[in-house]
Scaffold this motif. Structure first.
Motif, PDB file in Angstrom:
ATOM      1  N   VAL A  53     -46.884 -30.095   7.241  1.00  0.00           N
ATOM      2  CA  VAL A  53     -48.176 -31.121   8.004  1.00  0.00           C
ATOM      3  C   VAL A  53     -47.942 -30.023   9.161  1.00  0.00           C
ATOM      4  O   VAL A  53     -47.000 -30.675   9.799  1.00  0.00           O
ATOM      5  N   VAL A  54     -49.457 -29.885   9.657  1.00  0.00           N
ATOM      6  CA  VAL A  54     -49.930 -29.553  11.288  1.00  0.00           C
ATOM      7  C   VAL A  54     -50.310 -30.453  11.610  1.00  0.00           C
ATOM      8  O   VAL A  54     -51.492 -30.761  10.686  1.00  0.00           O
ATOM      9  N   LEU A  55     -49.928 -31.018  12.887  1.00  0.00           N
ATOM     10  CA  LEU A  55     -51.522 -31.958  12.963  1.00  0.00           C
ATOM     11  C   LEU A  55     -52.233 -30.946  14.176  1.00  0.00           C
ATOM     12  O   LEU A  55     -52.231 -29.724  14.584  1.00  0.00           O
ATOM     13  N   THR A  56     -53.926 -31.587  13.900  1.00  0.00           N
ATOM     14  CA  THR A  56     -54.692 -31.071  15.090  1.00  0.00           C
ATOM     15  C   THR A  56     -55.978 -32.123  15.135  1.00  0.00           C
ATOM     16  O   THR A  56     -55.450 -33.122  15.039  1.00  0.00           O
ATOM     17  N   GLU A  57     -56.984 -32.022  15.582  1.00  0.00           N
ATOM     18  CA  GLU A  57     -57.930 -33.168  16.014  1.00  0.00           C
ATOM     19  C   GLU A  57     -58.706 -32.759  14.524  1.00  0.00           C
ATOM     20  O   GLU A  57     -58.653 -32.170  14.197  1.00  0.00           O
ATOM     21  N   ASP A  58     -59.103 -34.499  14.611  1.00  0.00           N
ATOM     22  CA  ASP A  58     -60.059 -34.735  13.379  1.00  0.00           C
ATOM     23  C   ASP A  58     -60.876 -33.641  12.695  1.00  0.00           C
ATOM     24  O   ASP A  58     -60.787 -33.248  11.775  1.00  0.00           O
ATOM     25  N   TYR A  59     -61.809 -33.074  14.169  1.00  0.00           N
ATOM     26  CA  TYR A  59     -62.987 -31.794  13.841  1.00  0.00           C
ATOM     27  C   TYR A  59     -61.497 -31.005  14.070  1.00  0.00           C
ATOM     28  O   TYR A  59     -61.784 -30.807  15.327  1.00  0.00           O
ATOM     29  N   THR A  60     -61.395 -30.686  13.382  1.00  0.00           N
ATOM     30  CA  THR A  60     -60.968 -29.092  14.162  1.00  0.00           C
ATOM     31  C   THR A  60     -61.848 -27.040  13.438  1.00  0.00           C
ATOM     32  O   THR A  60     -62.711 -27.428  13.118  1.00  0.00           O
ATOM     33  N   PHE A  61     -61.077 -26.525  14.253  1.00  0.00           N
ATOM     34  CA  PHE A  61     -61.806 -24.936  14.214  1.00  0.00           C
ATOM     35  C   PHE A  61     -61.440 -24.315  12.575  1.00  0.00           C
ATOM     36  O   PHE A  61     -60.026 -24.520  11.779  1.00  0.00           O
ATOM     37  N   ALA A  62     -62.038 -24.110  11.436  1.00  0.00           N
ATOM     38  CA  ALA A  62     -62.032 -24.496  10.161  1.00  0.00           C
ATOM     39  C   ALA A  62     -60.895 -23.673   9.876  1.00  0.00           C
ATOM     40  O   ALA A  62     -60.383 -23.342   8.561  1.00  0.00           O
ATOM     41  N   VAL A  89     -57.802 -24.047   9.354  1.00  0.00           N
ATOM     42  CA  VAL A  89     -57.215 -24.587   8.179  1.00  0.00           C
ATOM     43  C   VAL A  89     -56.715 -24.254   7.074  1.00  0.00           C
ATOM     44  O   VAL A  89     -56.106 -23.680   6.215  1.00  0.00           O
ATOM     45  N   GLU A  90     -57.938 -22.867   7.588  1.00  0.00           N
ATOM     46  CA  GLU A  90     -57.806 -22.103   6.173  1.00  0.00           C
ATOM     47  C   GLU A  90     -56.690 -20.821   6.442  1.00  0.00           C
ATOM     48  O   GLU A  90     -56.349 -20.323   5.310  1.00  0.00           O
ATOM     49  N   THR A  91     -55.766 -20.764   7.825  1.00  0.00           N
ATOM     50  CA  THR A  91     -55.207 -20.088   7.633  1.00  0.00           C
ATOM     51  C   THR A  91     -53.945 -20.764   7.139  1.00  0.00           C
ATOM     52  O   THR A  91     -53.426 -19.919   6.591  1.00  0.00           O
ATOM     53  N   ALA A  92     -53.270 -21.967   7.673  1.00  0.00           N
ATOM     54  CA  ALA A  92     -52.342 -22.813   6.603  1.00  0.00           C
ATOM     55  C   ALA A  92     -52.123 -22.885   5.562  1.00  0.00           C
ATOM     56  O   ALA A  92     -51.453 -22.950   4.740  1.00  0.00           O
ATOM     57  N   ALA A  93     -53.413 -23.349   5.082  1.00  0.00           N
ATOM     58  CA  ALA A  93     -53.806 -23.691   3.466  1.00  0.00           C
ATOM     59  C   ALA A  93     -53.059 -22.695   2.592  1.00  0.00           C
ATOM     60  O   ALA A  93     -52.524 -23.429   1.928  1.00  0.00           O
ATOM     61  N   PRO A  94     -53.286 -21.842   2.711  1.00  0.00           N
ATOM     62  CA  PRO A  94     -52.460 -20.771   1.340  1.00  0.00           C
ATOM     63  C   PRO A  94     -50.938 -20.661   1.743  1.00  0.00           C
ATOM     64  O   PRO A  94     -50.045 -20.534   0.446  1.00  0.00           O
ATOM     65  N   MET A  95     -50.627 -21.515   2.190  1.00  0.00           N
ATOM     66  CA  MET A  95     -49.133 -20.980   3.115  1.00  0.00           C
ATOM     67  C   MET A  95     -48.482 -22.747   2.950  1.00  0.00           C
ATOM     68  O   MET A  95     -47.000 -22.625   2.827  1.00  0.00           O
ATOM     69  N   GLY A  96     -49.237 -23.795   1.698  1.00  0.00           N
ATOM     70  CA  GLY A  96     -48.705 -25.103   1.776  1.00  0.00           C
ATOM     71  C   GLY A  96     -48.958 -25.845   2.808  1.00  0.00           C
ATOM     72  O   GLY A  96     -48.262 -26.687   2.561  1.00  0.00           O
ATOM     73  N   VAL A  97     -49.399 -25.602   3.556  1.00  0.00           N
ATOM     74  CA  VAL A  97     -49.562 -26.063   4.704  1.00  0.00           C
ATOM     75  C   VAL A  97     -50.886 -26.930   4.774  1.00  0.00           C
ATOM     76  O   VAL A  97     -52.064 -26.002   5.366  1.00  0.00           O
ATOM     77  N   ARG A  98     -50.228 -28.248   5.008  1.00  0.00           N
ATOM     78  CA  ARG A  98     -52.123 -29.373   5.075  1.00  0.00           C
ATOM     79  C   ARG A  98     -51.962 -29.434   6.718  1.00  0.00           C
ATOM     80  O   ARG A  98     -51.180 -29.330   7.467  1.00  0.00           O
ATOM     81  N   PHE A 114     -43.980 -30.950  12.900  1.00  0.00           N
ATOM     82  CA  PHE A 114     -43.455 -31.183  14.827  1.00  0.00           C
ATOM     83  C   PHE A 114     -44.277 -29.785  15.346  1.00  0.00           C
ATOM     84  O   PHE A 114     -43.539 -29.630  16.727  1.00  0.00           O
ATOM     85  N   LEU A 115     -45.836 -29.994  15.028  1.00  0.00           N
ATOM     86  CA  LEU A 115     -46.014 -28.441  15.348  1.00  0.00           C
ATOM     87  C   LEU A 115     -47.458 -29.227  15.644  1.00  0.00           C
ATOM     88  O   LEU A 115     -48.417 -30.386  14.988  1.00  0.00           O
ATOM     89  N   LEU A 116     -48.271 -28.752  16.565  1.00  0.00           N
ATOM     90  CA  LEU A 116     -49.842 -29.917  17.575  1.00  0.00           C
ATOM     91  C   LEU A 116     -50.038 -28.391  17.493  1.00  0.00           C
ATOM     92  O   LEU A 116     -50.587 -27.784  18.386  1.00  0.00           O
ATOM     93  N   TYR A 117     -51.885 -28.366  16.351  1.00  0.00           N
ATOM     94  CA  TYR A 117     -51.626 -26.997  16.866  1.00  0.00           C
ATOM     95  C   TYR A 117     -53.370 -28.094  17.351  1.00  0.00           C
ATOM     96  O   TYR A 117     -54.472 -28.777  16.945  1.00  0.00           O
ATOM     97  N   THR A 118     -53.546 -27.751  19.189  1.00  0.00           N
ATOM     98  CA  THR A 118     -54.757 -27.408  19.166  1.00  0.00           C
ATOM     99  C   THR A 118     -56.207 -26.863  20.122  1.00  0.00           C
ATOM    100  O   THR A 118     -55.313 -25.924  21.021  1.00  0.00           O
ATOM    101  N   VAL A 119     -56.934 -27.375  20.276  1.00  0.00           N
ATOM    102  CA  VAL A 119     -57.917 -26.231  20.768  1.00  0.00           C
ATOM    103  C   VAL A 119     -58.431 -27.481  22.680  1.00  0.00           C
ATOM    104  O   VAL A 119     -59.532 -28.165  21.905  1.00  0.00           O
ATOM    105  N   PRO A 120     -57.214 -27.274  23.410  1.00  0.00           N
ATOM    106  CA  PRO A 120     -57.806 -28.400  24.652  1.00  0.00           C
ATOM    107  C   PRO A 120     -59.668 -27.685  25.143  1.00  0.00           C
ATOM    108  O   PRO A 120     -59.219 -29.585  25.975  1.00  0.00           O
ATOM    109  N   THR A 121     -59.672 -27.410  25.323  1.00  0.00           N
ATOM    110  CA  THR A 121     -60.818 -27.066  26.369  1.00  0.00           C
ATOM    111  C   THR A 121     -61.973 -26.531  25.611  1.00  0.00           C
ATOM    112  O   THR A 121     -62.073 -24.976  25.044  1.00  0.00           O
ATOM    113  N   GLY A 122     -63.032 -26.806  25.700  1.00  0.00           N
ATOM    114  CA  GLY A 122     -64.076 -26.231  24.632  1.00  0.00           C
ATOM    115  C   GLY A 122     -64.552 -26.093  23.006  1.00  0.00           C
ATOM    116  O   GLY A 122     -64.360 -25.139  22.692  1.00  0.00           O
ATOM    117  N   GLN A 123     -63.221 -26.847  23.118  1.00  0.00           N
ATOM    118  CA  GLN A 123     -63.251 -27.809  21.307  1.00  0.00           C
ATOM    119  C   GLN A 123     -63.852 -27.447  20.558  1.00  0.00           C
ATOM    120  O   GLN A 123     -65.564 -27.925  20.327  1.00  0.00           O
TER     121      GLN A 123
END
Lengths: 539, 539
Positions: free
Chosen positions: B212-221, B224-233, B267-276
């Motif tokens: 699992v990778v953590l990110t903002e509740d609403y995030t860059f779609a 999510v689609e880059t990670a999903a086929p790798m089996g990563v939510r 152990f991974l946080l994906y974030t867009v800190p500016t103008g998310q």
């Protein structure tokens, strides 16, 4: 060797399903007719390319459909879904709608008003001629809106589709049809950022950790290194000077012992059929047909990597015979090319990787694949969320040169030019080899394509061969070559499987880059070094 | 909000280890001094970039070294080896050696003699000024050999290193140091073909199927689609109008139940800190420090995706107040920027992804990462056998514009120009929202950065809200907006985890692309549509 060309395949088929009767295969004239019939290409920012239209749609309906490859696609490829945001694009078709949807920057903020390139006039391809009388091609910011061109900075410098721009993709599809005319219906082309990336994506679509991919015994080192971290080993198949041996391929597959090998039976073949790296071997048409038959027998999917396809050269006539004159017509040139696997691929079991790296410029980072719609669909979904399409700046430069300036005919002329240049380079190297290398211990075949000359060493004649392993001996000879001031590549760097037993020794040299006199001098040094190593009398 | 800038960090440290005393942080003048001190950059075809020299080497020795991340690197990343053929490159240093080694094509066969671009003069950045009085920059075929430039077609159009060219990489390293000055010693920059690819590579370095990778509740779609086929939510962390909530991050991590979640602790946080994207939220400096502290507490590695960093805008003053004047100096501009995670990253636990897509042109497909040497080393080994470096044509265009023409100062001026333009666009949109949207059911905060305006809908006030799910209601409202001739994005398209329960409703609109009057008209239509849906009196 003068095999019937790819364009002979299907030559009997009559296409009566289109309004304009387009004979099969596609000729350069047909391309113009097809473009006229379909009308002006209008493709703005991130426009979706109409591949069927570029192919002439109905023109291929008489062909069989490609097989399905679901049983080989891995969970990563199978689970890919479409991009949800792209689903919103359909609403853009509503008349008068104003979009505050897509986060595309406005072209107003691209700090570029014009891009120009100075390029060769058709038939005047030398550096000197281009410098003195080259054509200057200019792309403006809004040439599309201003009706000056089909492509411009506003479109090319913005985001694009994973397919690559419609403008350049159309050209690539036509080129592929002219040269290869795939014998199944639902073939597609898609741009790549180069064949190294295309192979990476292809492997990630098919393999699972622990899998084995088959390839030539000596193979492109980067391909091995692309696969290895995925947990995928390459296993080598025997080859001769016509490349991959079908009997060896059949043998490996027929006798595959999953337990002993620790891997399921391979279903992927990675091959460089033309001017193979490092051996320089080119598979004849007959050889390709036999390999394809073995692939059918064992249901193997073929990854055809063809960067050197247009580095096929004139027949080698020897140091004292007159050169063979260049092909007189485009048709003669196309006929002289050995048919690709793609052109023989009735099943749709080939993903062909093409590249501009060797015939235009590697720095463009533009190539394309041709495969069945199913495979291309998975490929696009992969690159949409990873590499995306190639640089739009590169695409614009290639479009101006290839589509607007040279056209298909001019590009074929350029390819003939490259062919003659490489022929000359190869002949300089072969002449030097004849002159300077000790035939007592070295042998080679004249390469018919590519950049590489593959030199076999009879290491059993080396005075130390009983005390040293092949690896040690190769390193010793290599160091002596370097000491003499020449750099060639060790054959062992190209082992498909470095764990397998090897009892041959080769060095790879290239005639692609050095000036002629340097090639001659380097081969002389190589000869001196090998003579010294083998205790032969110096020349 | 006017936080102390990134460049204040380490301002006390005195660097006495270099011959020329370079104050910390790096100023624009220091860059010139450093370049003078290190002498002319000479980097030919596929030259290896000297990153330490570009950073001024000793200038960072007083800083701590980055932590090691071996425990998080997966088997794919850990098992990567160097390229065996590159090992041969060391022999090229031998004086007088002639190489028949590398299979690089000769520049003779690149059909390009010159490339020119017409670009803005510094301070005259509008399209009109550029069209009328832009500067024309020209790259020749062999400018390097002819001593006319540090970069040319011969070099840029050939193969290059995975780092990207030394020429452009030097500029990016200096820019990164001027803006972020990472507070640890062994930071490196490496070019990418864009942040979408950089994220793909980063995930393939760290994750295993099931992670699992953590990110903002609403995030860059796309993430999510880059990670999903790798089996990563992706699992969402709460956010407010200052973005990611540190308490929520700590809460998710502290209470992670591996069994219930079916995944090891993230152990991974994906974030867009500016103008998310999509919320438009910008994390304040205080917020970033708190998030970083939580990352330290749980040993989380941060993937900082910052395409909108230089789309930070002027403070919003409301429809009737005078605008805030633009920053007067480069120093003032840099101070106005909220510090990046990279600038706070004492541990080397951040991979920052930068991109030219929003501030120069997306079609260039050029970005760069900044991370510790260990991480960059794994990254290069990955891209060496997959994407390779960005298009050399793109790199040459950017080098001519950024390094030779604008320099660092001119680029900062351009970024201020972009800032003022986006401020105006945002203000047009906010003005229209004030004027046309029904505040009874819609609310928003003025975005401080980026391209997006995030509109909350109080769906509980919708007449049908008791009979319909949020998803159904969102779709109904969306269709009505489309019917009124406006396209905005559904908030649900940006769920980090579409399986999680959601009880908010948003629509995303952008002020980036449409002309001002179209923005106003679209917002008016949006207001009409929402009023109709909620049974409110029309305006």
């Amino acid at each position: 060797m003068s095999p019937p060309s790819a364009i002979d395949v299907d030559v009997q088929a009559v296409d009566d399903t289109t309004a304009i009767t387009i004979p099969n295969p596609l000729t350069l004239e047909d391309v113009s007719k097809r473009r006229e019939a379909t009308g002006k290409l209008i493709a703005g920012v991130a426009a979706v390319a109409n591949v069927e239209q570029f192919k002439g749609g109905k023109h291929h309906l008489h062909k069989p459909k490609a097989r399905r490859w679901d049983h080989y696609l891995n969970v990563e490829a199978s689970s890919r879904k479409g991009n949800s945001l792209k689903a919103a694009a359909k609403y853009l078709k509503k008349p008068g709608i104003i979009s505050l949807g897509g986060g595309l920057p406005s072209a107003e903020y691209f700090p570029f008003d014009e891009l120009s390139i100075k390029v060769p006039q058709i038939g005047h391809f030398s550096e000197k001629e281009t410098r003195e009388n080259g054509a200057v091609l200019t792309a403006g910011k809004s040439d599309l809106a201003d009706d000056k061109s089909l492509f411009d900075i506003t479109t090319a410098f913005n985001y694009g589709q994973g397919s690559g721009s419609a403008q350049l993709l159309r050209y690539l599809i036509e080129h592929t049809e002219i040269v290869h005319n795939p014998p199944y219906q639902d073939w597609y082309c898609n741009m790549t950022i180069g064949s190294t990336s295309a192979l990476d994506v292809a492997l990630r679509m098919f393999v699972q950790r622990g899998d084995v991919v088959l390839t030539e015994d000596y193979t492109f080192a980067t391909a091995v290194e692309t696969a290895a971290p995925m947990g995928v080993r390459m296993v080598g198949v025997g080859l001769d000077d016509e490349g991959l041996l079908p009997e060896s391929l059949d043998d490996v597959l027929s006798n595959w012992d999953e337990a002993a090998r620790g891997a399921r039976k391979p279903f992927l073949l990675y091959t460089v059929p033309t001017g193979q790296n490092p051996t320089g071997a080119t598979q004849s048409e007959q050889r390709r047909r036999e390999v394809y038959k073995v692939a059918q027998k064992h249901d193997v999917y073929i990854l055809e990597d063809e960067p050197y396809y247009f580095l096929q050269m004139q027949p080698y006539t020897g140091p004292d015979s007159p050169d063979v004159p260049p092909p007189k017509t485009h048709a003669e040139f196309l006929k002289s090319l050995v048919p690709s696997f793609l052109s023989l691929d009735t099943d749709g079991r080939v993903m062909r990787m093409d590249s501009f790296s060797k015939v235009v410029a590697p720095g463009a980072r533009v190539g394309w694949i041709t495969a069945s719609q199913q495979i291309v669909d998975r490929f696009i979904k992969h690159i949409d969320v990873s590499t995306q399409a190639p640089s739009g700046i590169s695409q614009l430069v290639l479009f101006k040169l290839l589509d607007e300036h040279w056209g298909h005919a001019g590009f074929l002329d350029w390819l003939v030019h490259i062919r003659m240049e490489y022929t000359q380079r190869r002949d300089v190297m072969l002449g030097a080899c004849e002159k300077y290398l000790p035939k007592e211990v070295m042998s080679w075949k004249p390469p018919m394509a590519g950049m590489f000359h593959w030199l076999q060493i009879e290491y059993e004649k080396h005075p130390d061969h009983k005390n040293m392993s092949i690896a040690e001996l190769e390193e010793k000879i290599f160091q002596t070559i370097v000491d003499h001031g020449a750099l060639v590549m060790k054959g062992s760097w190209f082992y498909a499987d470095s764990q397998a037993k090897h009892d041959t020794m080769f060095f790879r040299s290239t005639y692609a880059a050095a000036p002629f006199e340097k090639i001659e001098e380097a081969i002389k040094r190589l000869g001196d070094a090998v003579r010294e190593e083998f205790g032969l009398k110096s020349q």
